[in-house]
Design a protein around this motif. Structure first.
Motif, PDB file in Angstrom:
ATOM      1  N   ALA A  76       0.836  -1.206   0.000  1.00 42.85           N
ATOM      2  CA  ALA A  76       0.000   0.000   0.000  1.00 42.85           C
ATOM      3  C   ALA A  76       0.870   1.255   0.000  1.00 42.85           C
ATOM      4  O   ALA A  76       0.569   2.232  -0.691  1.00 42.85           O
ATOM      5  N   PHE A  77       1.943   1.220   0.781  1.00 46.51           N
ATOM      6  CA  PHE A  77       2.858   2.369   0.809  1.00 46.51           C
ATOM      7  C   PHE A  77       3.448   2.613  -0.570  1.00 46.51           C
ATOM      8  O   PHE A  77       3.471   3.754  -1.059  1.00 46.51           O
ATOM      9  N   LEU A  78       3.930   1.561  -1.220  1.00 44.84           N
ATOM     10  CA  LEU A  78       4.565   1.703  -2.529  1.00 44.84           C
ATOM     11  C   LEU A  78       3.563   2.167  -3.581  1.00 44.84           C
ATOM     12  O   LEU A  78       3.866   3.065  -4.392  1.00 44.84           O
ATOM     13  N   THR A  79       2.360   1.593  -3.571  1.00 44.81           N
ATOM     14  CA  THR A  79       1.353   1.940  -4.578  1.00 44.81           C
ATOM     15  C   THR A  79       0.945   3.397  -4.481  1.00 44.81           C
ATOM     16  O   THR A  79       0.930   4.136  -5.481  1.00 44.81           O
ATOM     17  N   THR A  80       0.599   3.839  -3.290  1.00 44.04           N
ATOM     18  CA  THR A  80       0.149   5.223  -3.127  1.00 44.04           C
ATOM     19  C   THR A  80       1.308   6.208  -3.278  1.00 44.04           C
ATOM     20  O   THR A  80       1.106   7.339  -3.729  1.00 44.04           O
ATOM     21  N   ALA A  81       2.523   5.797  -2.914  1.00 43.50           N
ATOM     22  CA  ALA A  81       3.682   6.668  -3.098  1.00 43.50           C
ATOM     23  C   ALA A  81       3.934   6.910  -4.588  1.00 43.50           C
ATOM     24  O   ALA A  81       4.203   8.048  -5.010  1.00 43.50           O
ATOM     25  N   LEU A  82       3.849   5.866  -5.393  1.00 42.30           N
ATOM     26  CA  LEU A  82       4.031   6.028  -6.840  1.00 42.30           C
ATOM     27  C   LEU A  82       2.930   6.890  -7.438  1.00 42.30           C
ATOM     28  O   LEU A  82       3.191   7.727  -8.313  1.00 42.30           O
ATOM     29  N   LEU A  83       1.715   6.704  -6.959  1.00 38.65           N
ATOM     30  CA  LEU A  83       0.604   7.522  -7.449  1.00 38.65           C
ATOM     31  C   LEU A  83       0.813   8.985  -7.060  1.00 38.65           C
ATOM     32  O   LEU A  83       0.575   9.902  -7.861  1.00 38.65           O
TER      33      LEU A  83
END
Length: 297
Positions: A76-83
């Motif tokens: 979740a951290f990686l996904t939202t950080a990339l977004l």
């Protein structure tokens, strides 16, 4: 004694949730002065990450089934950080010094993310089954049981707060972030790549929102409008704590959470929130910079 202890634990639990939600906002608003109206939707995406991973781990069965929540946190951290990094690069970077435009742009992005969630998962709220190792609680006194889920959230908040503190005060990237936050023009003159700092900071704040979304799945159902229930309180915490102040944000979250719990105990939840809002407004009239302000000469 039991009632006092339970109310104190509820206040600490609510404060920790507000702090986890507000940490990302404190970074982006403190550095870029961007009012990110899509922050709640980043939380919603983090929550749906847990929902998507849960059935994927179902064939494992047994104790391994509970690992889906552990795996969801970094994902979740990686996904939202990339977004968040994409949003900063493609939209916000072109709206510098235009606060109204950035507010409208992030609000529009939030609406798009909400509709995307409705299209993929449906409009009704869905329930995420908590891992078995988070069931039950800690009995400290007869009749006083501290929920294991809320204790886990409290530990997660302390871990995020400690990691963020180490990043800000013990790493080169953190020093650059604080330099740009205090004086962008001077930092740029000294060779700090301010554009890169903006992108990394907004990505970090968005990633923390995803982690907050994962934590919220432990407290109840989730849906496309999950973030709208918390975003106002999160902004309240950021403003009360002082722009860009990590310690101030923590103190503000503890203050708002404690006051909410205290007022709700003797009234309704709606009236309690209204009273907290009024008190914060009155306090900011006396101290506009918040609880902790940046000292400058």
């Amino acid at each position: 004694m039991e009632i006092v202890l339970l109310q104190a634990f509820n206040a600490l639990s609510l404060s920790s949730i507000l702090l986890l939600i507000a940490l990302g906002l404190a970074l982006s608003f403190g550095l870029m002065r961007v009012i990110n109206m899509a922050h709640g939707e980043f939380m919603m995406l983090g929550a749906y990450t847990v929902y998507v991973l849960q059935p994927l781990f179902a064939p494992l069965g047994g104790p391994a089934l509970g690992l889906y929540f552990v795996a969801a946190l970094p994902l979740a951290f990686l996904t939202t950080a990339l977004l968040g990094a994409g949003l900063e690069r493609l939209v916000l970077r072109h709206l510098v010094h235009r606060p109204l435009d950035t507010l409208l742009a992030t609000w529009g992005v939030g609406l798009v993310l909400q509709q995307a969630a409705r299209s993929l998962f449906g409009a009704p709220n869905v329930q995420v089954t908590s891992p078995a190792w988070l069931n039950g609680g800690l009995a400290v006194l007869p009749g006083v049981l501290l929920s294991a889920k809320r204790l886990f959230i409290l530990g997660l908040v302390l871990l995020c707060l400690g990691a963020l503190f180490l990043y800000l005060y013990r790493t080169r990237g953190g020093r650059r972030l604080r330099a740009v936050m205090q004086d962008r023009e001077m930092a740029a003159c000294l060779g700090v790549p301010t554009d890169r700092v903006d992108a990394l900071t907004f990505a970090l704040g968005s990633g923390l929102a995803g982690v907050a979304g994962c934590a919220l799945t432990l407290l109840g159902p989730i849906g496309p409008t999950l973030g709208t229930y918390y975003i106002v309180d999160a902004f309240l915490v950021v403003i009360l704590g002082g722009v860009g102040q990590l310690l101030g944000t923590a103190l503000a979250a503890l203050t708002v959470g404690s006051l909410n719990t205290l007022f709700e105990f003797g009234s309704t939840a709606t009236l309690g929130k209204a009273l907290v809002f009024v008190l914060v407004i009155v306090f900011l009239q006396w101290r506009p910079a918040g609880l902790l302000a940046v000292r400058a000469r």
